[in-house]
Write a protein that holds these residues in place. Structure first.
Motif, mmCIF file in Angstrom:
data_model
loop_
_atom_site.group_PDB
_atom_site.id
_atom_site.type_symbol
_atom_site.label_atom_id
_atom_site.label_comp_id
_atom_site.label_asym_id
_atom_site.label_seq_id
_atom_site.Cartn_x
_atom_site.Cartn_y
_atom_site.Cartn_z
ATOM 1 N N TYR A 1 31.757 53.144 46.550
ATOM 2 C CA TYR A 1 32.166 54.273 45.740
ATOM 3 C C TYR A 1 33.679 54.382 45.640
ATOM 4 O O TYR A 1 34.194 55.063 44.775
ATOM 5 N N ARG A 2 34.396 53.715 46.530
ATOM 6 C CA ARG A 2 35.858 53.781 46.450
ATOM 7 C C ARG A 2 36.418 52.728 45.502
ATOM 8 O O ARG A 2 37.497 52.902 44.975
ATOM 9 N N LEU A 3 35.700 51.636 45.334
ATOM 10 C CA LEU A 3 36.220 50.530 44.542
ATOM 11 C C LEU A 3 35.866 50.687 43.071
ATOM 12 O O LEU A 3 34.767 51.134 42.743
ATOM 13 N N PRO A 4 36.758 50.274 42.179
ATOM 14 C CA PRO A 4 36.434 50.308 40.750
ATOM 15 C C PRO A 4 35.241 49.397 40.456
ATOM 16 O O PRO A 4 35.108 48.322 41.043
ATOM 17 N N ARG A 5 34.378 49.833 39.564
ATOM 18 C CA ARG A 5 33.180 49.061 39.198
ATOM 19 C C ARG A 5 33.541 47.655 38.744
ATOM 20 O O ARG A 5 32.825 46.703 39.029
ATOM 21 N N GLU A 6 34.654 47.516 38.002
ATOM 22 C CA GLU A 6 35.038 46.203 37.478
ATOM 23 C C GLU A 6 35.337 45.226 38.624
ATOM 24 O O GLU A 6 35.017 44.047 38.545
ATOM 25 N N LEU A 7 35.970 45.728 39.679
ATOM 26 C CA LEU A 7 36.282 44.883 40.828
ATOM 27 C C LEU A 7 35.008 44.448 41.539
ATOM 28 O O LEU A 7 34.855 43.280 41.911
ATOM 29 N N ILE A 8 34.067 45.365 41.706
ATOM 30 C CA ILE A 8 32.799 45.022 42.348
ATOM 31 C C ILE A 8 32.059 43.976 41.520
ATOM 32 O O ILE A 8 31.546 42.988 42.046
ATOM 33 N N THR A 9 32.022 44.163 40.203
ATOM 34 C CA THR A 9 31.357 43.200 39.313
ATOM 35 C C THR A 9 31.994 41.827 39.431
ATOM 36 O O THR A 9 31.304 40.811 39.513
ATOM 37 N N ALA A 10 33.325 41.780 39.468
ATOM 38 C CA ALA A 10 34.030 40.496 39.598
ATOM 39 C C ALA A 10 33.700 39.822 40.922
ATOM 40 O O ALA A 10 33.485 38.600 40.975
ATOM 41 N N GLU A 11 33.646 40.589 42.006
ATOM 42 C CA GLU A 11 33.317 40.027 43.321
ATOM 43 C C GLU A 11 31.884 39.485 43.347
ATOM 44 O O GLU A 11 31.620 38.415 43.889
ATOM 45 N N LEU A 14 31.760 36.252 41.478
ATOM 46 C CA LEU A 14 32.348 35.172 42.271
ATOM 47 C C LEU A 14 31.323 34.630 43.269
ATOM 48 O O LEU A 14 31.147 33.421 43.399
ATOM 49 N N ILE A 15 30.638 35.523 43.949
ATOM 50 C CA ILE A 15 29.611 35.105 44.918
ATOM 51 C C ILE A 15 28.477 34.377 44.199
ATOM 52 O O ILE A 15 27.995 33.348 44.656
ATOM 53 N N ARG A 16 28.068 34.897 43.042
ATOM 54 C CA ARG A 16 26.998 34.256 42.267
ATOM 55 C C ARG A 16 27.411 32.843 41.842
ATOM 56 O O ARG A 16 26.609 31.914 41.863
ATOM 57 N N SER A 17 28.706 32.664 41.492
ATOM 58 C CA SER A 17 29.190 31.345 41.062
ATOM 59 C C SER A 17 29.154 30.319 42.186
ATOM 60 O O SER A 17 29.160 29.112 41.943
ATOM 61 N N LEU A 18 29.092 30.786 43.420
ATOM 62 C CA LEU A 18 28.995 29.884 44.581
ATOM 63 C C LEU A 18 27.560 29.438 44.824
ATOM 64 O O LEU A 18 27.302 28.677 45.753
ATOM 65 N N GLY A 19 26.627 29.953 44.011
ATOM 66 C CA GLY A 19 25.237 29.528 44.123
ATOM 67 C C GLY A 19 24.308 30.536 44.783
ATOM 68 O O GLY A 19 23.135 30.228 45.021
ATOM 69 N N VAL A 20 24.805 31.711 45.082
ATOM 70 C CA VAL A 20 23.960 32.724 45.703
ATOM 71 C C VAL A 20 23.076 33.359 44.639
ATOM 72 O O VAL A 20 23.535 33.684 43.549
#
Length: 196
Positions: A1-11, A14-20
């Motif tokens: 809830y503290r982090l901007p939604r756009e930052l969470i989506t980007a993170e 990034l994890i998904r791009s690693l194959g998760v």
């Protein structure tokens, strides 16, 4: 809830791009069995969400106008309307209590990085903690920044009862002075002033 939604989506991306692979909204035991998960994957992380606030075992705790802190933070993060008016009382002395108090004191939708604009309709935000200032489990920075933002702190108070009006809405909270939070072995064992 503290982090901007756009930052969470980007993170997440990034994890998904690693194959998760993410499987959300899936109930283990209903939508898929645990045996099936173990059979089809080499490694599995089960991240359990849906945290809920603990209800206080107090008379009146289920009155209209009482909100769980985790639920309030979730609603704010998801931009759901939260109806807050008058004097708001937050019960607790840890970081989550300060997150709640500081979130309430700010206008929703405004950048939360030190903006101290009071939400429309909220007169004051009080934080009541069993612990003395020195015993509070909240980080020193949370306490200091909460004080700077206008959170009115009341130490060494424990809730005794929540008073409701004839329609079941909260009208007041009765507190009692806490003279000790921990016993001699540092176990949580609040003791209250019997004359209070």
């Amino acid at each position: 809830y503290r982090l901007p939604r756009e930052l969470i989506t980007a993170e997440v991306e990034l994890i998904r791009s690693l194959g998760v692979e993410f499987r959300c909204n899936t109930r283990v035991g209903e939508d898929i069995t645990f045996d099936e998960i173990r059979r089809t994957h080499k490694a599995t992380i089960i991240a359990v969400g849906l945290k809920k606030s603990r209800a206080l075992p107090l008379p009146g705790a289920n009155g209209k106008g009482t909100l769980g802190g985790v639920e309030l933070l979730r609603d704010v993060a998801l931009r759901r309307p939260v109806d807050l008016r008058g004097d708001v009382v937050v019960i607790g002395g840890g970081n989550v209590a300060y997150d709640i108090a500081r979130t309430v004191i700010r206008q929703l939708g405004i950048d939360i990085s030190r903006t101290a604009l009071r939400q429309a309709g909220v007169r004051s935000v009080h934080l009541c903690s069993l612990e003395s200032l020195d015993e509070m489990p909240a980080d020193d920075a949370e306490i200091l920044e909460g004080d700077e933002e206008g959170v009115i702190r009341h130490n060494s108070l424990g809730p005794k009862e929540i008073l409701l009006d004839e329609n079941g809405f909260v009208k007041a909270v009765v507190f009692q002075r806490c003279v000790r939070v921990f016993d001699e072995l540092r176990r949580f064992a609040p003791q209250f002033d019997a004359t209070d």
